[in-house]
Scaffold this motif. Structure first.
Motif, PDB file in Angstrom:
ATOM      1  N   TYR A  71       0.853  -1.186   0.000  1.00  0.00           N
ATOM      2  CA  TYR A  71       0.000   0.000   0.000  1.00  0.00           C
ATOM      3  C   TYR A  71       0.898   1.248   0.000  1.00  0.00           C
ATOM      4  N   GLU A  72       0.500   2.277  -0.748  1.00  0.00           N
ATOM      5  CA  GLU A  72       1.274   3.513  -0.892  1.00  0.00           C
ATOM      6  C   GLU A  72       2.687   3.229  -1.403  1.00  0.00           C
ATOM      7  N   ALA A  73       2.793   2.301  -2.327  1.00  0.00           N
ATOM      8  CA  ALA A  73       4.097   1.874  -2.840  1.00  0.00           C
ATOM      9  C   ALA A  73       4.872   3.014  -3.484  1.00  0.00           C
TER      10      ALA A  73
ATOM     11  N   HIS B  71       3.813  -0.681   6.241  1.00  0.00           N
ATOM     12  CA  HIS B  71       5.017   0.137   6.278  1.00  0.00           C
ATOM     13  C   HIS B  71       6.111  -0.523   7.120  1.00  0.00           C
ATOM     14  N   THR B  72       5.732  -1.096   8.247  1.00  0.00           N
ATOM     15  CA  THR B  72       6.712  -1.759   9.114  1.00  0.00           C
ATOM     16  C   THR B  72       7.512  -2.805   8.345  1.00  0.00           C
ATOM     17  N   VAL B  73       6.813  -3.652   7.609  1.00  0.00           N
ATOM     18  CA  VAL B  73       7.484  -4.717   6.854  1.00  0.00           C
ATOM     19  C   VAL B  73       8.366  -4.115   5.764  1.00  0.00           C
TER      20      VAL B  73
ATOM     21  N   ALA C  54       4.741  16.374  -0.981  1.00  0.00           N
ATOM     22  CA  ALA C  54       3.347  16.416  -0.531  1.00  0.00           C
ATOM     23  C   ALA C  54       2.522  15.628  -1.529  1.00  0.00           C
ATOM     24  N   HIS C  55       1.758  14.672  -1.030  1.00  0.00           N
ATOM     25  CA  HIS C  55       0.996  13.791  -1.904  1.00  0.00           C
ATOM     26  C   HIS C  55      -0.442  13.720  -1.401  1.00  0.00           C
ATOM     27  N   LYS C  56      -1.374  14.196  -2.194  1.00  0.00           N
ATOM     28  CA  LYS C  56      -2.787  14.203  -1.798  1.00  0.00           C
ATOM     29  C   LYS C  56      -3.510  13.069  -2.497  1.00  0.00           C
ATOM     30  N   MET C  57      -3.775  12.005  -1.737  1.00  0.00           N
ATOM     31  CA  MET C  57      -4.478  10.845  -2.279  1.00  0.00           C
ATOM     32  C   MET C  57      -5.984  10.942  -2.058  1.00  0.00           C
ATOM     33  N   TYR C  58      -6.376  11.608  -0.970  1.00  0.00           N
ATOM     34  CA  TYR C  58      -7.775  11.653  -0.582  1.00  0.00           C
ATOM     35  C   TYR C  58      -8.164  13.090  -0.234  1.00  0.00           C
ATOM     36  N   ALA C  59      -9.451  13.374  -0.269  1.00  0.00           N
ATOM     37  CA  ALA C  59      -9.929  14.738  -0.090  1.00  0.00           C
ATOM     38  C   ALA C  59      -9.630  15.302   1.293  1.00  0.00           C
TER      39      ALA C  59
END
Length: 213
Positions: free
Chosen positions: A22-24, A50-52, A197-202
């Motif tokens: 996720y969020e690669a 993210h941990t992994v 800065a990355h806007k994926m969602y509103a």
């Protein structure tokens, strides 16, 4: 590498089921901030995406995940143990993170298929111990703090004043839109610089920040 999952339609887990992180697209930017043999704090670790990635794909010596929701924390623990991820230190798994020591309560996200939307509130059924990062012990120099805590990001930062001053880590934080002004004020006050800065969602923006000095 295998993940312990419980819902293939979950917002995060559906990526892992398909063999993708996720969020690669954001993770390599995080990895660029991790020093050789340093420590990473994953605050709001969910099932361990993210941990992994930090444990397998960066130069970190250790990763401390924080995930207060008991069922989600159990999945993360299972993943770490079944894969023998020696870099992942589970000492603080199950704890919440905030500005001060207190108890809050787990609140599941409305609707289904989104464990990551779980938040901590003042009332509820399942109590969780919340700690400031400044009140906890970590081994090694801290190079990166990732924060994804459903609106408590400024509280996490408020409880990490000493840690930030001592280690000057990189920061990867999901910030709610309503907190943007306060977050930018924190960035300026602590002499940090936003590099992505990355806007994926509103309702939120993912920021990656580095210290100016």
């Amino acid at each position: 590498m295998s993940f312990a999952l419980d819902d293939p339609d979950d917002h995060v887990q559906r990526h892992l089921v398909r063999g993708r992180f996720y969020e690669a697209d954001l993770l390599p930017t995080h990895g660029d901030l991790v020093w050789m043999r340093s420590t990473v704090l994953d605050v709001g670790a969910n099932v361990g995406n993210h941990t992994v990635w930090y444990a397998l794909r960066t130069r970190a010596a250790r990763v401390y995940p924080f995930e207060p929701n008991p069922p989600t924390a159990a999945l993360l623990r299972d993943t770490v143990e079944r894969n023998g991820l020696a870099k992942v230190d589970l000492t603080h798994l199950g704890k919440g993170v905030g500005s001060r020591r207190r108890d809050l309560y787990v609140h599941a996200a409305p609707g289904e298929h989104n464990l990551g939307g779980t938040s901590l509130r003042k009332q509820g059924d399942v109590a969780v111990a919340v700690h400031p990062l400044d009140g906890l012990d970590f081994e090694g120099p801290i190079s990166l703090v990732k924060i994804d805590v459903e609106g408590m990001e400024l509280q996490v930062l408020a409880g990490a004043e000493a840690l930030v001053a001592e280690h000057r880590p990189g920061l990867a934080a999901e910030v709610r839109t309503k907190h943007l002004a306060a977050f930018w004020a924190w960035v300026e006050a602590h002499d940090y610089h936003v590099v992505r800065a990355h806007k994926m969602y509103a309702d939120n923006v993912n920021y990656v920040c580095v210290p100016r000095s």
